[in-house]
Motif scaffolding. Structure first.
Motif, PDB file in Angstrom:
ATOM      1  N   THR A 157       0.798  -1.197  -0.223  1.00 29.28           N
ATOM      2  CA  THR A 157       0.028   0.019  -0.033  1.00 29.28           C
ATOM      3  C   THR A 157       0.998   1.332  -0.062  1.00 29.28           C
ATOM      4  O   THR A 157       0.532   2.300  -0.656  1.00 29.28           O
ATOM      5  N   THR A 158       1.954   1.263   0.426  1.00 24.97           N
ATOM      6  CA  THR A 158       3.059   2.351   0.884  1.00 24.97           C
ATOM      7  C   THR A 158       4.033   2.384  -0.527  1.00 24.97           C
ATOM      8  O   THR A 158       4.215   3.429  -1.328  1.00 24.97           O
ATOM      9  N   HIS A 159       4.215   1.122  -0.958  1.00 22.36           N
ATOM     10  CA  HIS A 159       5.659   1.092  -1.880  1.00 22.36           C
ATOM     11  C   HIS A 159       5.042   0.324  -3.136  1.00 22.36           C
ATOM     12  O   HIS A 159       5.648   0.522  -4.134  1.00 22.36           O
ATOM     13  N   GLY A 160       3.866  -0.063  -3.213  1.00 20.17           N
ATOM     14  CA  GLY A 160       3.211  -0.592  -4.418  1.00 20.17           C
ATOM     15  C   GLY A 160       3.662  -2.108  -4.689  1.00 20.17           C
ATOM     16  O   GLY A 160       4.511  -2.533  -4.320  1.00 20.17           O
ATOM     17  N   SER A 161       2.558  -2.747  -4.989  1.00 13.00           N
ATOM     18  CA  SER A 161       2.742  -4.259  -5.495  1.00 13.00           C
ATOM     19  C   SER A 161       3.722  -4.334  -6.536  1.00 13.00           C
ATOM     20  O   SER A 161       3.689  -3.391  -7.490  1.00 13.00           O
ATOM     21  N   ALA A 162       4.223  -5.572  -6.568  1.00 16.81           N
ATOM     22  CA  ALA A 162       5.288  -5.777  -7.688  1.00 16.81           C
ATOM     23  C   ALA A 162       4.309  -6.470  -8.934  1.00 16.81           C
ATOM     24  O   ALA A 162       5.162  -6.455  -9.947  1.00 16.81           O
ATOM     25  N   MET A 163       3.050  -6.816  -8.586  1.00 14.44           N
ATOM     26  CA  MET A 163       2.352  -7.325  -9.715  1.00 14.44           C
ATOM     27  C   MET A 163       1.474  -6.138  -9.960  1.00 14.44           C
ATOM     28  O   MET A 163       0.996  -5.283  -9.293  1.00 14.44           O
ATOM     29  N   PRO A 164       0.971  -6.136 -11.396  1.00 15.43           N
ATOM     30  CA  PRO A 164       0.095  -5.163 -11.717  1.00 15.43           C
ATOM     31  C   PRO A 164      -1.375  -5.195 -11.298  1.00 15.43           C
ATOM     32  O   PRO A 164      -1.843  -6.095 -11.049  1.00 15.43           O
ATOM     33  N   THR A 165      -1.897  -3.911 -10.947  1.00 17.70           N
ATOM     34  CA  THR A 165      -3.434  -3.764 -10.449  1.00 17.70           C
ATOM     35  C   THR A 165      -4.045  -3.225 -11.546  1.00 17.70           C
ATOM     36  O   THR A 165      -3.521  -2.418 -12.284  1.00 17.70           O
ATOM     37  N   LEU A 166      -5.339  -3.186 -11.368  1.00 22.89           N
ATOM     38  CA  LEU A 166      -6.305  -2.378 -12.459  1.00 22.89           C
ATOM     39  C   LEU A 166      -5.988  -0.946 -12.028  1.00 22.89           C
ATOM     40  O   LEU A 166      -6.407  -0.177 -12.914  1.00 22.89           O
ATOM     41  N   GLU A 167      -5.529  -0.612 -10.766  1.00 23.14           N
ATOM     42  CA  GLU A 167      -5.386   0.993 -10.604  1.00 23.14           C
ATOM     43  C   GLU A 167      -4.091   1.266 -11.187  1.00 23.14           C
ATOM     44  O   GLU A 167      -4.046   2.526 -11.848  1.00 23.14           O
ATOM     45  N   THR A 168      -3.039   0.573 -11.085  1.00 21.18           N
ATOM     46  CA  THR A 168      -1.786   1.242 -11.807  1.00 21.18           C
ATOM     47  C   THR A 168      -1.535   0.582 -13.153  1.00 21.18           C
ATOM     48  O   THR A 168      -1.031   1.475 -14.047  1.00 21.18           O
ATOM     49  N   HIS A 169      -2.031  -0.375 -13.646  1.00 27.92           N
ATOM     50  CA  HIS A 169      -1.812  -1.162 -15.274  1.00 27.92           C
ATOM     51  C   HIS A 169      -3.093  -1.476 -15.626  1.00 27.92           C
ATOM     52  O   HIS A 169      -3.385  -2.797 -15.579  1.00 27.92           O
TER      53      HIS A 169
END
Length: 1794
Positions: A572-584
């Motif tokens: 939640t702070t540094h971002g998941s290493a897997m793509p999400t619908l919000e980021t990708h």
């Protein structure tokens, strides 16, 4: 890597050591020890190796809370802080092992110097440079799908966990696949899943911005037995030191140190000291401790135990049994995790809160060992940061509020760090001591007998202790809580903040150094394709070697290795290493079910019902590991499943224990280190303890292992303990999920959390309630029923308990924040009900209601979230849904039991009911198969049983059956679907089949009856066939056959005998029909063909007369049909061809369908022809068709027919369409005219053609063009210069005169004094000896050419008859009408008419000229401005108007020519101005004046200082005759190549106050060096200044010359200025403060004049401003008005014609046409209204478009004079007193004078 040697340190606050607290502080306190003495140690050297000793770029130390606090206290003296010796803080409890090597040498000061040997690591201290981004090619991103075969067994002989290889189809549903393997994998605790080939999860972490914090791990302090041994030795040493025996030593037996911890552990296993002595087991203990064959072994061991260990045990027993010291050091603490907590963003308090009744906090943290003394006051400023005793729960923010609760110790530290004191002052210490109370009696008296603990600073009366003390002891003293609590604060220290590339660099360098100095004993075989081996530097290392080395370091007592681990990095702070619908959102992997961001919320995961995100549990965490970094034994929060995915990197080794063996594991690890668990019962919750898998296996615990590589998943199952370590730099991501089978485990975990008072992550009961609210499926009810029933029963029982005690109740149906559901005592979530009291905000569960407050139960309240009825109702609904499958199964079994042959109807009903149940029923598959087979049998049976009404075989009158029907169905009249297709064999097969299906149906009996009927009919048919040749009456026989066929047609059974009987009857009927139709002319071709076909089928002889006649008619009919079809198949049919088939021979049989098609086509063609002719030759009464309609009609007609009228119509329509397109392009201004003829002549031809040939069509576009052509002709005839004879406008000559007279650059009067005539040619004196025909005016003395004077016979400048219309002119119209004509032009005129383009230029240019003349007249008409020096300008304007001829002004009531003539008359009659001779202008001496001529004869601006300019082209000044380099003065020689090289140098222009037209000239004074200050020579000349006038100017922005002023001769102003007449020069009051750069921004080679100030436009009438006096009492002449070009309303319009008259860059003119310097003054600044009008319209157009002048025509009858020729009403004009009169008066005087 580094070796740590902590220095000696002193304990602060000496006033509390060995004296009364009231005694002031004196000398320094005794220093404390940092480690155990060597008497407690083995004699082996200890090493400490840390990865922090490898400096790496990008690694940043983490600021701790104390550092932040110290930085925030500016008053703390740094000198004071460093004046005393401070103790170097220990890193963790692992220093206890290293401290065993040290010795105490000073008894007085208790000094201990720690000596540690250094591991053989070296480095130059230079940080390793790293890239800002991680290169993924340097890490392993994939691994082989096939697992390599193990060449040697795994260490400790462990078995590998199962590895699963799902297929692509199995891999689609993660939850379904995990359920399918859980039966097997659950027995191992963990399993590994390798994705199918082709599956790839991208890693989207931005390695450039991703930064994370690490924790430090010391491997040999993590192992349980090692840490237990350290804690015990520290407590033992502390006890003996406190008893006055700090030199007690570890006994040695046979030169081998005795393991005191193991000795005590084994003695306790055997029952204790008394039991071992009684049973004489001391000798057996020697064997257990590794001693063999030593004389007196038992005595030595017993004596050692008695001397060293037994006193400590007696002390412990005494403390436990003492009523005053009974507070257990093992009081329950918050079981909050230490390693798996968020160190990325959390702030760490100095101390964590404790439970009610727990012992005081100890300042010993993870950075100060219990073996060392308590920290100094100043240590808080030095250490890298304390580790709190209890930190937040693993999953995030649920207990975050407790992290910052200040305790007494925290407030004490803050007070020590308060501004102004680096250490406590005696007065402050004294006051604070007064507030202390005894921890036993809770009293504050007798402070002199108050003893303070050196561990926790708590106070104790010496007489309250058990046993009591007589005096304050010397040295250090620890209370029983601090003495027993050693090791309770163990945790991992914070490391550094890293980027991925910096962490990789440290890992690579650590591994290289470590394996270089510690190579494996048996190197592995080199196989580059083997994923289990790696080259580290030049050393080949296998996974087996890393695993062995890891456990060796974990168990090594003397070799301490410190590494870093980036664990629990919040996504939640540094971002998941897997793509999400919000980021990708566009990445397909963001929707993948195996994406860890999606897995917790999949439909089958129960965690999706948790109402909020839980970091690390429902939101993934990432883990960055390095070699040897480890995660200790633990199971997941709430015993949930977990899934871990390795994105890339080196191997991670996992160890797993099945959930069934969890209790065995806990018992084994507690037996391994019972002291640790006695001090911390919740130790396993803290993830800080390892235990060797071999010892676990020896204890009966099943332990399995696996190696996880890049791209692989590892699953852990509920309650399964797991641990592991990393082989190198890797990057993993993990998250939790829960399947329905987890619910019982989750409930057990909640109960365990409650027992240990551990904070749960979420409410288990709330989760169950949420599931019931959001999922009402049967599937959910089945696995939820038992858990919900347990919850409901437990909750109702608790409520009943509260009711029994009289607690009040209250129902709240809204959810509260989670902290208001948490029991203060046991930390459990009480979601369904809580006990509250009005006296406090805390709540408790029902079990702890007595501990909430002191109020009685009757004063407490039971707050319920749901009522009892709601709980029971919810449970009832779930139970009801769960019972649905059971009820259906009961019905199913009942149907099967009641009858051997169940009814098919009952089975169908059961199937329908089962399919409505949204749950998988295994019995439904077989039932569905049985019912489907029964339905198929019934369908087949109904094909026989369903009776269809039979028809009587009637004679056919028309139609024929096909040959196939005749041969196969024997002319059965029934339709193909009515004929039976199955016979008796099939019927009997169905009856046999139903006996095996096993169900009962009514159709079975009907089928048997049908079989009997079919058998009867077959027998009768056979009898008739056998008697066919022997019957007496043929008609009676046929009648019998027909009756039998009628009965057979209703049974739907195919019988061969019936088929033969039908053929017989058909033959008889055919013969009768042939006789009737052989000569029937009404028979169609189809009838003929049918009869012949039936005859062949019935074997009728072809030689029969009837057959031959039918065949002849059939041939004729076929012939006709073939010709007809050829016509129909043609793409384009003609009317003539269709007419041929209109009349036919009646004897020829035809196909009626073909004939109807022919006639339909003919009728359609006729209609097309009729419509086309109607449009070509219209009668004038109907509506005209549009072209589009006609073209669509033609397209339809030409699709099937070829008609001449259609072709003619098409050609005519195409002409009309082309005309419309051309007209549209004309109207839209897209037409490109390429012909030589005039475009309007061409359009007139179009109009003539259309009116003659295309009137039958509706042409809307042409009509628009026709209208505009008419309007264009009308507009053309309105032009004043329109010629009716030639039918065109002759405007070119007028345009040439206008262009010649309105050039903007020609606004200035000629400089030549001979320009006095009304023409543009100077009147020069005649050559000697010749006579001049020039004529001079008696009034203005202007000289005219004789030819010019003959035109009108009077002076055009003075005689107003030249301007009022009295003298006839060819152009006798007024300009004011031209703009109106311009605006009235239709669009095609504006786009294509040359006359409109000429008119636009004329209006625009004369409009500008009107503005210039109008402003000049406005200014010059004022009394003070009527000066004779303006006569050249007046004459110049009159010449222009005289050449134009027609009247020019913005209104027909005004004539500028007449006004200028009146003004000229006044100016010419004034006496000449008297020049004042008293004034003297200042004189300037510039640098060039004192210079000498250069080598090339120039005295240039460059002053000869630039050598390369030597012999550069030069130019001569016409005034001073000096030569200048043309480049230095910006003189354009190329532009003046025609010979016009007249040039005035910049110096002469300065002296004459003239602008230098080629550049800006600035003057610098030698005495003023300010770079922005220049000399204003123009102001000095205008004011006859005696002083140098300076002005501030901005930096130049165009080409600029700089001149140096050397000397200045002062001027002499007029001393009698009041009586002096006005000078014609520029007024002297020039504004000196305006310092804007003067030159224009034109091209450097253009003739540049001074930039004029924009002139305001005066309002109508144009002379009104002249009647108003100036506001400031004097007149400031602005720039000349004729240099500004007023805005024309036509300039913003799109131009259809480009005026090629040069304006910005005029060609050089002849010398006689050079202009005078600008002398015409400009109007003073006008009002705002005038500016607004000037922005809106030019002066002329502002009056032209006024309503007054819109109607009159520009053509006036010759007899009516123009309005401006009428005499004005006021003929007087007083020119002597300066009063302002109107221009009309001027005109009258001029006229009267003449």
């Amino acid at each position: 890597m580094q070796t740590v040697s902590p220095s000696n340190s002193s304990r602060g606050s000496p006033s509390r050591r060995g004296r009364s607290p009231r005694t002031p502080a004196q000398s320094s306190a005794p220093r404390s020890s940092n480690a155990l003495p060597t008497e407690f140690s083995n004699k082996q050297p200890a090493t400490f190796t840390s990865c922090l000793s490898i400096p790496v770029e990008g690694a940043v130390p983490i600021d701790t809370q104390e550092e932040i606090l110290s930085l925030s206290q500016p008053g703390v003296s740094q000198q004071s802080a460093s004046s005393s010796t401070k103790r170097a803080p220990r890193k963790s409890k692992t220093h206890a092992l290293a401290a065993l090597q040290n010795h105490v040498t000073s008894l007085d000061n208790d000094d201990v110097i720690q000596q540690e040997s250094t591991d053989n690591f070296s480095g130059d201290g230079t940080p390793i440079s790293v890239s800002p981004t991680l290169d993924l090619s340097t890490v392993k991103t994939s691994s082989p799908r096939t697992q390599p075969l193990r060449s040697k067994p795994r260490p400790f002989g462990l078995e590998d966990c199962p590895v699963f290889y799902p297929t692509s189809d199995e891999f689609k549903d993660p939850m379904a696949y995990i359920r399918s393997i859980s039966e097997k994998a659950r027995n191992y605790g963990i399993c590994k899943i390798i994705p199918p080939v082709g599956w790839k999860m991208p890693c989207v972490t931005d390695s450039e911005t991703f930064r994370f914090k690490t924790r430090l791990q010391r491997l040999n302090s993590i192992e349980a037995s090692s840490r237990a041994k350290v804690n015990f030795l520290e407590q033992l040493y502390r006890f003996h030191k406190q008893q006055g025996n700090p030199r007690v030593s570890v006994p040695t037996i046979n030169h081998k140190p005795l393991d005191l911890w193991l000795l005590r552990k084994e003695v306790q296993k055997l029952g204790g000291y008394e039991a071992v002595t009684k049973n004489k087991k001391w000798g057996d203990l020697g064997a257990l401790l590794g001693y063999r064959g030593i004389p007196g072994l038992s005595t030595q061991i017993k004596n050692s135990y008695t001397r060293v260990i037994l006193p400590y045990e007696h002390f412990c027993d005494c403390v436990r049994n003492s009523p005053t010291l009974s507070t257990s050091p093992t009081a329950a603490r918050d079981p909050q995790l230490k390693t798996h907590m968020n160190i990325q963003t959390a702030t760490h308090p100095l101390t964590s809160p404790r439970e009610r009744g727990s012992p005081p906090s100890s300042p010993l943290t993870s950075t100060s060992s219990p073996l060392s003394e308590p920290p100094d006051d100043g240590d808080y400023k030095e250490r890298s940061g304390p580790r709190p005793e209890s930190t937040t729960v693993k999953r995030g923010a649920r207990v975050a509020s407790q992290e910052v609760t200040p305790t007494r110790k925290f407030l004490e530290v803050l007070s020590r760090l308060s501004p102004g004191s680096a250490s406590p002052q005696p007065d402050d210490e004294y006051k604070r001591t007064l507030e202390l109370s005894c921890e036993i009696c809770q009293k504050k008296n007798q402070d002199e007998k108050m003893l303070l603990c050196d561990g926790c600073d708590c106070g104790f009366h010496i007489f309250c202790l058990d046993p009591p003390l007589a005096t304050i002891p010397k040295g250090q003293w620890f209370c029983h809580i601090c003495l027993f609590g050693t090791g309770g604060d163990f945790g991992f220290d914070e490391g550094e903040e890293h980027s991925l590339s910096s962490f990789q660099a440290r890992d690579l360098e650590f591994r290289r150094r470590w394996w270089t100095s510690h190579p494996p004993p048996s190197p592995s075989a080199a196989d580059l394709n083997d994923p289990t081996v790696n080259y580290v530097g030049s050393t080949l290392i296998s996974e087996y070697d890393v695993e062995n080395e890891f456990w060796r370091l974990v168990q090594s007592p003397n070799e301490t290795v410190e590494i870093e681990y980036g664990a629990d990095v919040h996504s939640t702070t540094h971002g998941s290493a897997m793509p999400t619908l919000e980021t990708h959102p566009l990445e397909p992997a963001s929707k993948d079910s195996w994406n860890l961001n999606n897995m917790p919320i999949l439909p089958d995961s129960l965690l999706r019902y948790i109402k909020s995100d839980i970091s690390g549990m429902t939101v993934p965490w990432t883990y960055v590991g390095m070699v040897f970094s480890t995660f200790c034994w633990h199971n997941e929060d709430h015993y949930t499943y977990s899934i871990n995915f390795m994105h890339w990197g080196e191997t991670k080794t996992w160890y797993g224990i099945p959930g069934e063996d969890a209790e065995k594991f806990e018992a084994a690890i507690k037996s391994e280190a019972p002291d640790l668990f006695e001090a911390q019962s919740d130790l396993l919750f803290q993830l800080v303890t390892l235990m060797n898998p071999k010892r676990l296996a020896d204890a009966g615990v099943r332990v399995y292992a696996c190696n996880q590589r890049a791209g692989e998943f590892v699953i852990t199952f509920p309650k399964a303990y797991h641990a592991g370590f990393n082989h190198g730099f890797n990057f993993n991501e993990a998250v939790n999920f829960a399947l329905p089978d987890w619910l019982p485990f989750g409930r057990d975990c909640v109960q365990r959390y409650r027992e240990h008072k551990k904070l749960p992550v979420f409410s288990h009961d709330e989760l169950l309630v949420t599931i019931t609210q959001q999922s009402q499926s049967i599937k959910t009810a089945l696995w939820l029923e038992s858990s919900l029933k347990e919850m409901t029963e437990r909750e109702l029982a608790a409520r009943q308990l509260a009711r029994d005690r009289g607690v009040c109740e209250r129902l709240e149906e809204e959810d509260r924040p989670e902290d208001q559901y948490q029991c203060t005592i046991c930390k459990a979530f009480c979601y369904l009900s809580q006990i509250i009291c009005h006296c406090k905000s805390e709540i408790v569960c029902v079990d702890h209601m007595d501990q909430l407050c002191d109020h009685s139960p009757e004063e407490l309240t039971l707050r319920k979230r749901f009522s009892d009825a709601d709980l029971r109702e919810t449970l009832g609904k779930v139970v009801e849904r769960a019972a649905v499958p059971v009820k259906w199964r009961t019905k199913f079994n009942k149907v099967l039991v009641e009858s051997d042959l169940p009814s098919l109807r009952s089975l169908r009903a059961l199937l329908a009911e089962g399919e409505r149940i949204n749950y998988h029923l295994p019995e439904l598959i077989a039932l569905r198969k049985c019912v489907n087979r029964g339905n198929e049998w019934l369908e087949a049976a109904n094909a026989f049983i369903s009776r269809k009404q039979g028809r009587k075989l009637t004679r056919r009158s028309r139609g024929r059956p096909s040959l196939h029907d005749a041969n196969n169905t024997a002319f059965d009249d029934r339709d193909a679907g009515d004929r039976p297709d199955r016979g008796l064999t099939d019927l009997y097969a169905l009856l046999m089949e139903v006996q095996n299906l096993g169900f009962e149906a009514s159709e079975i009996g009907s089928l048997r009856t049908l079989a009997e009927q079919a058998e009867d009919i077959r027998c009768k048919a056979s009898a008739l066939l056998n008697s066919a040749n022997s019957v007496a009456s043929r008609d009676a026989f046929i009648a019998d056959c027909e009756r039998l066929l009628l009965g057979a047609s209703s049974i739907n059974v195919h019988l061969d005998e019936i088929l033969e009987l039908e053929k017989l009857v058909s033959r008889e009927q055919l013969i009768r029909e042939l006789e009737e139709k052989a000569e029937d002319t009404s028979a169609t071709l189809e009838d003929i063909r049918g009869l012949l076909t039936r005859a062949r089928a019935c074997s009728v002889p072809l030689e029969t007369q009837f057959i031959q006649a039918l065949e002849s008619r059939q041939r004729a009919g076929n012939d006709w049909e073939e010709r007809a079809r050829q016509i129909l198949d043609q793409p384009h049919k003609t009317i003539e061809e269709l007419d041929e088939f209109f009349e036919i021979d009646s004897t020829i049989p035809i196909d009626v369908t073909v004939y109807d098609r022919l006639m339909s086509a003919r009728s359609k063609a006729k209609d097309f022809e009729k419509q086309a002719k109607a449009w070509i030759t219209p009668d004038g009464q109907g509506l005209k068709p549009r072209i589009s309609e006609v073209m669509r009609f033609v397209a339809r007609a030409e699709k099937d027919f070829s008609i001449p009228a259609i072709r003619d119509l098409k050609q005519t329509a195409e002409f009309a369409l082309d005309l419309e397109n051309r007209c549209e392009s004309i109207l839209q201004h897209r037409y490109q005219h390429r012909e030589d003829t005039d475009v309007f002549a061409m359009m007139r031809k179009w109009r003539s053609y259309a009116r003659e040939h295309l009137t039958m069509f509706s042409l809307p576009v042409f009509e628009k063009l026709d209208d505009q052509l008419t309007r264009h002709q009308e507009w053309l005839e309105d032009l004043p210069w329109y010629c009716p004879q030639h039918e065109c406008a002759h405007g070119r000559e007028i345009l040439n005169d206008v262009e010649e007279s309105t050039r903007q650059e020609d606004d200035k009067p000629p400089i030549d004094e001979y320009f006095t005539c009304i023409c543009t040619t100077p009147v020069r004196p005649p050559p000697p000896g010749t006579h001049s025909d020039a004529v001079q005016c008696d009034h203005c003395f202007a000289r005219f050419h004789g030819v010019c004077a003959a035109n009108g016979g009077s002076c055009p400048f003075c005689d107003h008859h030249h301007w009022n219309g009295a003298i006839h002119k060819e152009r006798s119209w007024h300009f004011c009408f031209l703009p109106t004509i311009l605006l009235k032009a239709p669009p095609i005129t504006k786009n294509y008419a040359e006359a409109w383009k000429q008119l636009e230029i004329i209006v625009r240019r004369i409009d500008r000229l009107c503005g210039v003349i109008g402003q000049f007249l406005t200014y010059a008409s004022q009394p003070g401005n009527k000066r004779a020096e303006y006569i050249p300008q007046v004459r110049h304007y009159m010449r222009k108007l005289f050449k134009i001829q027609f009247a020019v002004s913005p209104s027909r009531e005004v004539s500028y020519g007449l006004d200028l003539a009146g003004l000229h008359r006044i100016l010419a009659g004034q006496p000449p101005a008297v020049r004042v001779k008293k004034r003297r202008r200042p004189k300037f001496t510039f640098g060039q004046d004192v210079d000498k001529d250069w080598l090339d004869g120039t005295r240039c601006i460059c002053r000869g200082r630039t050598p390369y300019l030597l012999n550069y082209p030069a130019v001569e000044c016409e005034a001073c005759r000096r030569h200048y380099h043309s480049g230095c003065v910006f003189f354009p020689i190329e532009a003046n190549a025609s010979g016009n090289n007249r040039f005035m140098c910049p110096l002469c222009c300065l002296r004459r106050s003239r602008p230098y037209i080629y550049s800006e000239v600035r003057v610098k004074h030698v005495d003023n060096q300010d770079p922005d200050t220049y000399v204003n020579t123009s102001a000095m000349l205008d004011t006859f200044s005696k002083e140098v006038v300076y002005t501030k100017m901005l930096p130049p922005y165009t080409q600029t010359l700089f001149v140096e002023l050397i000397r200045f001769s002062p001027g002499q102003p007029d001393l009698n200025n009041d009586n002096a007449p006005a000078s014609r020069s520029v007024p002297s009051h020039t504004m000196l403060h305006s310092a804007e750069p003067g030159p224009s921004t034109h091209h450097r080679h253009s003739h540049i004049h001074s930039a004029p100030i924009p002139l305001p436009t005066p309002p109508t009438p144009v002379y009104e401003l002249a009647r108003q006096p100036s506001a400031n009492g004097h007149h400031v002449p602005p720039p000349p008005p004729w240099q500004s070009r007023p805005q024309s309303p036509h300039l913003n319009k799109k131009r259809k014609y480009v005026d090629d008259t040069p304006q910005d860059n005029p060609e050089p003119r002849s010398p006689k046409q050079r202009r005078l310097p600008p002398q015409t003054p400009v109007l003073p600044p006008a009002s705002a209204a005038a500016r607004t009008m000037q922005q809106a319209l030019s002066p002329s157009l502002a009056m032209i478009v006024s309503p007054v002048d819109t109607e009159p025509s520009p053509r006036r009858p010759p007899s009516i004079p123009p309005p401006y020729a009428r005499p004005p009403s006021s003929p007087s004009l007083n020119t002597m007193n300066g009063e302002c009169s109107s221009v009309k008066s001027v005109k009258l005087l001029v006229g009267n004078h003449k």
